[in-house]
Scaffold this active site. Structure first.
Site, PDB file in Angstrom:
ATOM      1  N   PHE A 125     -81.576  -7.455  33.304  1.00  0.00           N
ATOM      2  CA  PHE A 125     -80.539  -6.509  33.729  1.00  0.00           C
ATOM      3  C   PHE A 125     -80.165  -5.654  32.524  1.00  0.00           C
ATOM      4  CE2 PHE A 125     -77.400  -6.725  37.471  1.00  0.00           C
ATOM      5  CZ  PHE A 125     -78.407  -6.813  38.412  1.00  0.00           C
ATOM      6  N   GLU A 261     -78.938  -2.701  40.244  1.00  0.00           N
ATOM      7  CA  GLU A 261     -79.613  -2.572  38.948  1.00  0.00           C
ATOM      8  C   GLU A 261     -80.888  -3.426  38.928  1.00  0.00           C
ATOM      9  OE1 GLU A 261     -76.620  -2.543  35.916  1.00  0.00           O
ATOM     10  OE2 GLU A 261     -77.863  -3.758  34.606  1.00  0.00           O
TER      11      GLU A 261
END
Ligand code: SIN
Length: 599
Positions: A125, A261
């Site tokens: 991430f 994301e």
């Protein structure tokens, strides 16, 4: 003036009342109910519709299932991600606790995705690194496909049913009951039956989530109206750092729903109208996995420079078809569905149009790392407001500072939900009885409802709720977006203040007491308006750029003057600002001093 006598109100006694049934409230309730306390959750929705359900990409913990990892590296990334505004004691506490609590979630039934060796699946991430930024990208986000919040919320709900937590669903919290001894309970409205309920409790916990609905284009559900923050403001308490509102880089253009994301974590990337991977220019190392503030600013800059896509050049494209249908349908099935429904795009073939979208309230009700609500007591001391706690997105503990890392919000709710539960247990040992309450103490909650209903009964004329809400959201979107300047913000503050004054004459047209959704929307708008006012004032005052607060006229971070938290309260109907220092000292390790942030 409306007056409600004791026989007209249903009076409940609980050890603890939690307002909000998202992941934070439910994790906290579980801690307390399992310890044998009488816990109530008051929620304006059905519990599994709370906004935690919408969290997609995952929850961070340094499990090291893909490559080596350490909680200290996670701490470093979080402090850097916060642009050095996060409180380092709370950040250390959270990152240390993460592996334990994620494994605990697994044991509580959360169906995490798996690696081939059976361990919990983890994906990269934004803003994640190894070895304090020297060891490349980390893969720290534990995921249940792209429905991690959904999985956590449902497991928490079922665990709470087992633990016999009492749910009061479709109840709207009207007012906190406070006196010299602190918080004694809450007055609430049963939405379906149109009746008043008085909840007395030895501890009240605000777990009401964020306030994304102050903006026009947001990933937040309609229910995200910052109700807990408004209750705290009404009780004379401040809100902390509300100017730091996170814009998620990839909301679906025009409409807002979140495209996680995780798409970029799995290898998707952003393109401008020239087909260029523009993130390479803004973040040469992390590229599309730079932190959210960096990616959102980069997109906004591309749009300003005329490299946006579409007729209005108002969005960029998120390309993921190269990942292949099998990966998309197994790891990102929800994204596939959202893109089809909201953008009419089959993302296994075509890119998704995206734009930065209001996503997360990094500020909130100030608390310490035990979830206790705190306030400035004189110049350098902090006081605890007895009996009142806040957790999750409603609170500002502050682990996110000026910019939150993706995957740290689901982590925050379980870490501080549990920590708060443990702290409340200490209070319960000392406070064994409910005090007698004066009937006066609940009248302001009653007044709040009756004022709206009487306007409808008397058919009074005035501005309507939908109109004021849209104007408020438009002002916030136009004046307090990704890039900010003095002129634009000061006009925004004037507009918001004028609108708040106009709101005093607003009316609803439905006088019914049963399931009156117009009444609920009116009270939600009251809450949003208070939060918009403190957000706007705090933003105008902060003369620097830090994290999500990016000013064209003050482009640099100014640690000398602004490494401090904003405290904004509403006193005598005026917004007042105060400040308090950032807690730079962690619990056990050395502090990370501010450095230039590059990705
Ligand atoms: C996302 O999946 O991108 C959102 C998760 C988060 O905000 O932490």
């Amino acid at each position: 003036m409306a007056y409600l006598s004791t026989d007209k109100v249903e009076h409940h006694f609980h050890d603890v009342v939690i307002i909000g049934s998202g992941g934070a409230g439910m994790r906290c309730a579980l801690q307390l109910a399992d310890a044998g306390h009488r816990v109530a959750i008051i929620t304006k929705v059905l519990p599994t519709r709370s906004h935690t359900v919408a969290a997609q990409g995952g929850i961070n913990a340094s499990l090291g299932n893909i490559d080596s990892d350490h909680w200290h590296w996670h701490m470093y990334d979080t402090v850097k991600g916060s642009d050095y505004l996060g409180d380092q004691d709370a950040i250390e506490y959270m990152c240390r606790a993460a592996p334990l609590l994620v494994r605990e979630l697994e044991h509580q039934g959360v169906p995490f995705s798996r690696l081939d060796n059976g361990r919990i699946y983890q994906r990269p991430f934004g803003g994640q690194s190894r070895e304090f930024g020297e060891g490349g990208q980390a893969a720290r986000t534990c995921a249940a496909a792209d429905r991690t919040g959904h999985a956590i919320l449902h497991s928490m709900y079922q665990q709470n049913l087992r633990a016999k937590t009492h749910f009061y669903q479709e109840f709207f919290a009207l007012d906190l009951i406070t006196d010299d001894e602190g918080c004694q309970g809450v007055m609430a409205w049963d939405i379906a039956k149109g009746e008043y309920h008085l909840f007395q409790a030895k501890a009240v916990i605000l777990a009401t989530g964020g306030a994304g609905r102050v903006f026009k284009v947001t990933t937040n559900a309609h229910i995200c109206t910052g109700d807990g923050g408004a209750l705290a403001l009404d009780a004379g308490l401040p809100m902390e750092d509300m100017e730091f509102f996170q814009f998620h880089p990839t909301g679906i253009a025009d409409v807002g729903p979140l495209i996680t994301e995780a798409v970029r974590g799995e290898g998707g990337y952003l393109l401008n109208s020239e087909g260029e991977r523009f993130m390479e220019r803004y973040a040469p190392t992390a590229r599309d996995l730079a932190s959210r503030d960096v990616v959102s600013r980069a997109i906004a800059q591309e749009l300003r420079d005329g490299r946006g896509c579409g007729l209005n050049k108002d969005h960029v494209l998120l390309k993921l078809d190269h990942l292949g249908k099998e990966l998309i349908m197994s790891k990102l099935p929800n994204i596939h569905e959202l893109a089809l429904r909201f953008a009419n795009v089959d993302c296994t073939r075509d890119p998704i149009p995206v734009q930065p979208t209001a996503h997360y309230t990094m500020g909130g009700i100030p608390t310490n790392r035990f979830g206790e609500v705190v306030y400035n007591k004189g110049r350098s001391k902090e006081g605890v407001f007895p009996g009142l706690y806040a957790i999750g997105e409603a609170a500002c503990v502050s682990v996110h500072g000026a910019n939150r890392l993706g995957g740290n919000s689901l982590l925050e709710i379980v870490v501080f939900g549990r920590a708060c539960g443990n702290q409340v247990m200490k209070r319960l040992r000392e406070h064994r009885y409910h005090p007698q309450l004066d009937t006066e103490s609940w009248q302001s909650g009653v007044e709040r409802v009756e004022r709206w209903l009487s306007a409808a009964t008397e058919n009074r004329q005035g501005p309507g709720i939908a109109d004021i809400r849209l104007r408020m959201q438009t002002i916030m979107q136009d004046h307090f977006s990704v890039y900010r300047t003095e002129d634009v913000m000061s006009e925004g503050v004037q507009h918001i203040e004028a609108l708040a004054a106009e709101m005093e004459h607003a009316v609803i047209s439905d006088a019914n007491r049963l399931f009156n959704t117009e009444l609920i929307e009116a009270m939600e708008l009251e809450n949003l308006m208070s939060l918009a006012r403190v957000t706007a004032a705090g933003a105008l005052a902060r003369k620097e750029s830090r994290g999500a607060h990016a000013r064209d006229d003050y482009p640099e971070r100014d640690d000398e003057h602004w490494m401090q938290h904003t405290l904004a309260s509403i006193q005598k109907n005026k917004v007042k600002l105060a400040y308090k220092p950032v807690r730079t000292k962690p619990m056990t390790v050395e502090s990370f001093p501010p450095r230039k942030r590059v990705y």
